[in-house]
Design a protein around this motif. Structure first.
Motif, PDB file in Angstrom:
ATOM      1  N   HIS A  59       0.382  -0.837   0.351  1.00 52.86           N
ATOM      2  CA  HIS A  59       0.157   0.473  -0.310  1.00 52.86           C
ATOM      3  C   HIS A  59       0.485   1.463  -0.651  1.00 52.86           C
ATOM      4  N   ALA A  60       0.675   2.556  -0.792  1.00 50.21           N
ATOM      5  CA  ALA A  60       1.015   3.668  -0.939  1.00 50.21           C
ATOM      6  C   ALA A  60       1.333   4.457   0.409  1.00 50.21           C
ATOM      7  N   TYR A  61       0.687   3.732   1.607  1.00 52.28           N
ATOM      8  CA  TYR A  61       0.916   4.866   2.954  1.00 52.28           C
ATOM      9  C   TYR A  61       1.846   3.769   4.075  1.00 52.28           C
ATOM     10  N   THR A  62       2.069   2.225   3.933  1.00 47.93           N
ATOM     11  CA  THR A  62       3.380   1.691   4.180  1.00 47.93           C
ATOM     12  C   THR A  62       4.361   1.461   3.176  1.00 47.93           C
ATOM     13  N   ASP A  63       5.735   1.243   3.830  1.00 46.41           N
ATOM     14  CA  ASP A  63       6.855   1.522   4.353  1.00 46.41           C
ATOM     15  C   ASP A  63       7.483  -0.178   4.152  1.00 46.41           C
ATOM     16  N   PHE A  64       6.775  -1.212   4.378  1.00 46.34           N
ATOM     17  CA  PHE A  64       7.624  -1.707   4.130  1.00 46.34           C
ATOM     18  C   PHE A  64       8.445  -1.970   2.846  1.00 46.34           C
ATOM     19  N   ALA A  65       7.908  -2.210   2.139  1.00 47.21           N
ATOM     20  CA  ALA A  65       9.079  -2.234   1.136  1.00 47.21           C
ATOM     21  C   ALA A  65      10.487  -1.534   0.903  1.00 47.21           C
ATOM     22  N   SER A  66      10.332   0.036   1.575  1.00 45.29           N
ATOM     23  CA  SER A  66      11.611   0.434   1.004  1.00 45.29           C
ATOM     24  C   SER A  66      11.873   0.505   2.438  1.00 45.29           C
ATOM     25  N   SER A  67      11.401   0.138   3.543  1.00 42.06           N
ATOM     26  CA  SER A  67      11.547   0.094   4.893  1.00 42.06           C
ATOM     27  C   SER A  67      12.865  -1.223   4.627  1.00 42.06           C
ATOM     28  N   GLY A  68      12.674  -2.271   4.038  1.00 43.10           N
ATOM     29  CA  GLY A  68      13.226  -3.051   4.502  1.00 43.10           C
ATOM     30  C   GLY A  68      12.940  -4.769   5.110  1.00 43.10           C
ATOM     31  N   THR A  69      11.183  -4.009   5.458  1.00 41.35           N
ATOM     32  CA  THR A  69      10.964  -4.913   6.505  1.00 41.35           C
ATOM     33  C   THR A  69      10.278  -6.505   6.137  1.00 41.35           C
ATOM     34  N   LEU A  70      10.234  -6.466   4.722  1.00 43.06           N
ATOM     35  CA  LEU A  70       8.884  -7.546   4.072  1.00 43.06           C
ATOM     36  C   LEU A  70       9.818  -8.852   4.183  1.00 43.06           C
ATOM     37  N   PRO A  71       8.887  -9.276   4.940  1.00 44.49           N
ATOM     38  CA  PRO A  71       9.756 -11.567   4.607  1.00 44.49           C
ATOM     39  C   PRO A  71      10.082 -11.173   3.377  1.00 44.49           C
ATOM     40  N   ARG A  72      10.965 -12.446   2.886  1.00 47.50           N
ATOM     41  CA  ARG A  72      10.796 -13.022   2.271  1.00 47.50           C
ATOM     42  C   ARG A  72      10.968 -14.538   2.524  1.00 47.50           C
ATOM     43  N   TYR A  73      10.818 -14.806   1.013  1.00 48.71           N
ATOM     44  CA  TYR A  73      11.533 -16.326   1.168  1.00 48.71           C
ATOM     45  C   TYR A  73      12.324 -16.308   1.030  1.00 48.71           C
ATOM     46  N   VAL A  74      13.154 -18.121   1.230  1.00 45.94           N
ATOM     47  CA  VAL A  74      14.031 -18.341   1.238  1.00 45.94           C
ATOM     48  C   VAL A  74      14.343 -19.687   0.157  1.00 45.94           C
ATOM     49  N   ALA A  86      12.828 -10.857   7.160  1.00 46.94           N
ATOM     50  CA  ALA A  86      13.937  -9.253   6.465  1.00 46.94           C
ATOM     51  C   ALA A  86      15.582  -9.463   7.285  1.00 46.94           C
ATOM     52  N   ARG A  87      15.335  -9.579   8.075  1.00 50.58           N
ATOM     53  CA  ARG A  87      16.119  -9.233   8.941  1.00 50.58           C
ATOM     54  C   ARG A  87      17.032 -10.080   8.765  1.00 50.58           C
ATOM     55  N   ASP A  88      16.279 -11.709   8.887  1.00 53.55           N
ATOM     56  CA  ASP A  88      17.417 -12.668   9.436  1.00 53.55           C
ATOM     57  C   ASP A  88      17.442 -13.300   7.398  1.00 53.55           C
ATOM     58  N   TYR A  89      17.119 -12.531   6.509  1.00 55.54           N
ATOM     59  CA  TYR A  89      17.196 -13.617   5.348  1.00 55.54           C
ATOM     60  C   TYR A  89      18.921 -13.418   4.642  1.00 55.54           C
ATOM     61  N   ASP A  90      19.812 -12.955   5.199  1.00 56.39           N
ATOM     62  CA  ASP A  90      20.830 -13.649   4.843  1.00 56.39           C
ATOM     63  C   ASP A  90      21.411 -14.745   5.572  1.00 56.39           C
ATOM     64  N   ARG A  91      21.591 -15.035   6.544  1.00 55.18           N
ATOM     65  CA  ARG A  91      21.947 -15.337   7.654  1.00 55.18           C
ATOM     66  C   ARG A  91      20.668 -17.024   7.339  1.00 55.18           C
ATOM     67  N   ALA A  92      19.301 -17.044   7.029  1.00 55.54           N
ATOM     68  CA  ALA A  92      18.920 -17.988   6.844  1.00 55.54           C
ATOM     69  C   ALA A  92      19.157 -18.629   5.141  1.00 55.54           C
ATOM     70  N   LEU A  93      19.111 -18.460   4.495  1.00 55.30           N
ATOM     71  CA  LEU A  93      19.431 -18.508   3.318  1.00 55.30           C
ATOM     72  C   LEU A  93      21.001 -18.856   3.307  1.00 55.30           C
ATOM     73  N   ALA A  94      21.880 -18.769   3.897  1.00 54.62           N
ATOM     74  CA  ALA A  94      22.836 -19.422   4.249  1.00 54.62           C
ATOM     75  C   ALA A  94      23.314 -21.005   4.702  1.00 54.62           C
ATOM     76  N   GLU A  95      21.991 -20.793   5.571  1.00 47.53           N
ATOM     77  CA  GLU A  95      21.919 -21.661   6.074  1.00 47.53           C
ATOM     78  C   GLU A  95      21.034 -23.109   5.468  1.00 47.53           C
ATOM     79  N   TYR A  96      20.842 -22.264   4.744  1.00 52.73           N
ATOM     80  CA  TYR A  96      19.369 -23.414   3.305  1.00 52.73           C
ATOM     81  C   TYR A  96      20.413 -24.061   2.794  1.00 52.73           C
ATOM     82  N   ASN A  97      21.817 -23.148   2.090  1.00 53.04           N
ATOM     83  CA  ASN A  97      22.411 -23.703   0.638  1.00 53.04           C
ATOM     84  C   ASN A  97      22.776 -24.338   1.578  1.00 53.04           C
TER      85      ASN A  97
END
Length: 114
Positions: A59-74, A86-97
């Motif tokens: 939504h135009a009135y939320t800032d999930f994307a610009s604030s980097g807080t949108l959940p991400r799929y690993v 989002a804050r856990d993505y890099d660690r989770a991706l490394a563990e998944y890989n």
């Protein structure tokens, strides 16, 4: 409510549908899908964000994307992918890989033995 702008009305609607339902924990529990039959099927977690989450987080009135807080799929659904904050993505991706690397290595080893 009558004095609200259409944009604010759509935000209220998006919040009422998405708030508390679009974090990684909620997505991982509600997006479990079955493949195959009931007795011999497998589950996976869909990597498709539900429409109500897209309306809420995009939504135009939320800032999930610009604030980097949108959940991400690993990963991928076929290989045990899942949603993370989002804050856990890099660690989770490394563990998944690493898990995928070990699984693939074990499959290759098993194929050599058979």
């Amino acid at each position: 409510m009558a004095s609200q702008t259409p944009e604010m009305q759509s935000l209220v609607s998006a919040i009422s549908r998405g708030a508390g339902r679009c974090d990684a924990q909620s997505l991982n529990s509600t997006l479990v899908m079955w493949t195959g039959g009931y007795d011999d099927g497998r589950t996976y977690i869909s990597n498709q964000l539900p429409d109500y989450c897209g309306a809420y987080t995009g939504h135009a009135y939320t800032d999930f994307a610009s604030s980097g807080t949108l959940p991400r799929y690993v990963g991928t659904p076929e290989r045990g992918g899942y949603w993370v904050e989002a804050r856990d993505y890099d660690r989770a991706l490394a563990e998944y890989n690493e898990r995928i690397r070990r699984e693939d290595e074990e499959r290759r080893r098993q194929s050599w033995l058979n």
